[in-house]
Design a protein around this motif. Sequence first.
Motif, PDB file in Angstrom:
ATOM      1  N   SER A 384       0.831  -1.209   0.000  1.00  0.00           N
ATOM      2  CA  SER A 384       0.000   0.000   0.000  1.00  0.00           C
ATOM      3  C   SER A 384       0.857   1.248   0.000  1.00  0.00           C
ATOM      4  N   MET A 385       1.937   1.248   0.779  1.00  0.00           N
ATOM      5  CA  MET A 385       2.827   2.404   0.811  1.00  0.00           C
ATOM      6  C   MET A 385       3.519   2.608  -0.532  1.00  0.00           C
ATOM      7  N   ILE A 420       9.688  11.626  -7.617  1.00  0.00           N
ATOM      8  CA  ILE A 420      10.931  11.289  -6.907  1.00  0.00           C
ATOM      9  C   ILE A 420      10.635  10.866  -5.475  1.00  0.00           C
ATOM     10  N   GLY A 421       9.805  11.640  -4.796  1.00  0.00           N
ATOM     11  CA  GLY A 421       9.483  11.313  -3.406  1.00  0.00           C
ATOM     12  C   GLY A 421       8.784   9.977  -3.279  1.00  0.00           C
ATOM     13  N   PHE A 426       8.771   4.215  -1.982  1.00  0.00           N
ATOM     14  CA  PHE A 426       8.570   2.823  -2.427  1.00  0.00           C
ATOM     15  C   PHE A 426       9.773   1.973  -2.012  1.00  0.00           C
ATOM     16  N   ALA A 427      10.967   2.450  -2.314  1.00  0.00           N
ATOM     17  CA  ALA A 427      12.176   1.694  -1.986  1.00  0.00           C
ATOM     18  C   ALA A 427      12.323   1.522  -0.481  1.00  0.00           C
ATOM     19  N   GLY A 517      11.468   3.203  -8.049  1.00  0.00           N
ATOM     20  CA  GLY A 517      11.534   2.614  -6.716  1.00  0.00           C
ATOM     21  C   GLY A 517      12.253   1.286  -6.708  1.00  0.00           C
ATOM     22  N   LEU A 518      11.962   0.439  -7.711  1.00  0.00           N
ATOM     23  CA  LEU A 518      12.648  -0.855  -7.812  1.00  0.00           C
ATOM     24  C   LEU A 518      14.142  -0.674  -8.042  1.00  0.00           C
ATOM     25  N   LEU A 519      14.500   0.307  -8.862  1.00  0.00           N
ATOM     26  CA  LEU A 519      15.915   0.570  -9.124  1.00  0.00           C
ATOM     27  C   LEU A 519      16.639   0.990  -7.854  1.00  0.00           C
TER      28      LEU A 519
END
Length: 776
Positions: A384-385, A420-421, A426-427, A517-519
């Motif tokens: 969710s975040m 960006i935020g 996400f990360a 985020g995955l990166l």
Amino acid sequence: MAAMGPALTFCALFLPFVGALAAPFAITRFGDRGAWLLALFPALAFMHFCGFLPEIAAGEVATGGYAWAPSFNLSFSWFLDGLSLTFSLLITGIGTLIVIYSGAYMNGHPQQGRFLSFILLFMGAMLGLVVSDSFLMLFIYWELTSVSSFLLIGFDHEREAARRAALQALIVTGGGGLCLLAGLVFLWNITGVTQLSLLVHLGDALRQSPFYLAALLLVLAGAFTKSAQFPFHFWLPNAMEAPAPVSAYLHSATMVKAGVYLLMRLNPVMGDTPAWEILLPFFGGLTLLTGTMLGLRQTDMKLILAYTTVASLGLLVMLTGFGSPHAIQAAVLYLLAHSLFKGALFMVAGAVDHETGMRDVTRLAGLRTAMPVTFLAALLAALSMGGLPLFFGFLAKEEIYLALWSGNPRAVFFTLLAVIGNALMFALAFAVALKPFIGRRAAATAGVHEGPLMLLLGPVLLAVLGLVAALAPGLSHRYISSPMASAITDEKTVIDITTMPHWGMPLLLSVLTVLLGLLVYWRIDAARAGMLRVLESLGPGPDRGFDILVAGLIRFSVLVTRLLQPGRLEIYVTATFIMLAVALLVPLFVFGEMPALPAWPRDMLIQEAAFLAIALIGIIAVLRAKDRLTAIVSLGIQGFAVAVIFLLFGAPDLSFTQFMVETLSVVILTLVMTRLRLDPSDHRPLGQMLPDAVIAIACGLGFTLLLLRSLEVPFDMRLTEFFNAYSKVIAHGANVVNVIIVDFRGTDTLGEISVVMITGLAVLALIRVRAGRRAP
């Protein structure tokens, strides 16, 4: 008006305070099981506020309260609409889970009862804040949240870090609270109302006022300090020194959103202006970027979550002030989503710490087999975040991009900040939810097992709610999201977003966010190292600046104290009489209030003139005395002469008082002087005597001129007539002076007696201490 009576709402507002009183006794009697009983207090309040959902969803509001001081337009009143009701449900609902969670997390702690008492105290303060209608009630509860959070942050007061964090939070939020008080006074003077329910209809008058900007800046100071906006963001991560239940409750779902609540509440009256739409997005966007960048360098689970909370609060402030049609809707959805997933993740971090004794994501691994339920809660909350489909965070993120995106440069800039935020959050979300649970199990966590039910109920329920609310958007929007957005915009607003994405640019931005985020998650160690280098190159931040400011303030205080309080009675007395002379003489000269010179009374009796002459002789004798004892006795001469003059002019009571005062003064001073040197050592050079003489003459002249000016004013007989008419009838006393002192001024006389009694007790204590020291 709601069907439910105001009395029930009044009781619901005070249920947490009752629970706070009962907490120590419940824990002492039932142990950690007492937390289940204490959770009934917020649970009952939650159920009561749930009863308002149909009415509020229908577009109505619920008000109530009691007149406190009607002459000053002050009341203890509450106002429930979509905004305040949503916050009330979050506070009481999550608060119920936090109380249960605390029962397991603090199990065995010798101060568990005190801790739960503080939690419930804070809950009552926060609940009162969001339902307050009157300005005074709002401010009182606002400050009470600061005080109760100070107690919670500094709960482990034996550690210096906890004490510093508590003090820092109190100073920052308390200072902001004073600014808010000034802002509320401005709003009161501009609009003439002291209730928020009336203020929301006076937006045009407020925005057109020349004092609008001053009021806005003061309100923003209160909101920004409470909601940890840059440059006041530093206190929130430091507050992670508090136990995990405090972090999960105060610093994700409740207290830190108080500033956001205030901005949303005032949006109809202070929004839609250039200042509002410049300041809020600018500081909100800066806070979003600052929070995520600082969070990237952390390895402690709680600190990572704390900095992402700072970032989320910045995002909420940015959306509240952005001004586009969907911005408020996005803010509403994100606030709800954040309360659910961040509360769950904080409780997950607490559960991991409780079971393993550590929170470092670089040292934790492989816990998914030992703590499967905790891992499930963490994963659902992180999804969710991260804003992934089928979760309420996804709905919020889609609405954010729909609200921000357009072709103008301003929108592009803030959309870029949001991407960006959100990518960094996400990360960081998956760094907390995955890193401790995947991989090979560390040797240090070999004996770890799943926590008890009380530790799991909160995070699991909140995480699942983030999924259920998105899968049933009709109910969520009808009863929560849409009424809340309608209250913020002051017009009917319908939110209809579902798990089906917005096709077009919002969806593309969502995909871009996930890929970034995955990166970052894939290269999070390298990103952390790079961010550390960047931050070190920037030098010390606001946190260090706070320490420098406090240290400078202490040094300045010491300097001022040494200047104004040097420890010499002569300086204090001199300064006091100089200010007295200035206060007496300056107004008379500046405002042209000098009295006319009185004529010498031709019918003065010989005895009156004689005693005036005796008084003057006494003063001359004081000035010419060769030793201290002679000066004391001579001082009594002029005092007795004045007492006789009072007697000759028909004031026997005043004369008797003067006789007693002069007699006691001479006796006491003489007794004191027997303990001092009485040899002639008081003569001073002319350079010291002249300034004192000037000050003394100035004070005497000031009193003389003031009395002469007072005598020129026609005598007002109203008080005399009142006392003469009612002293016998009401107080049953024939002596008017005694009745005034004992009855009409009874409280004043009681205060004087109390002062004399306390002084006597202090003197007695000092005598006993001195006698005890002399004893062999």
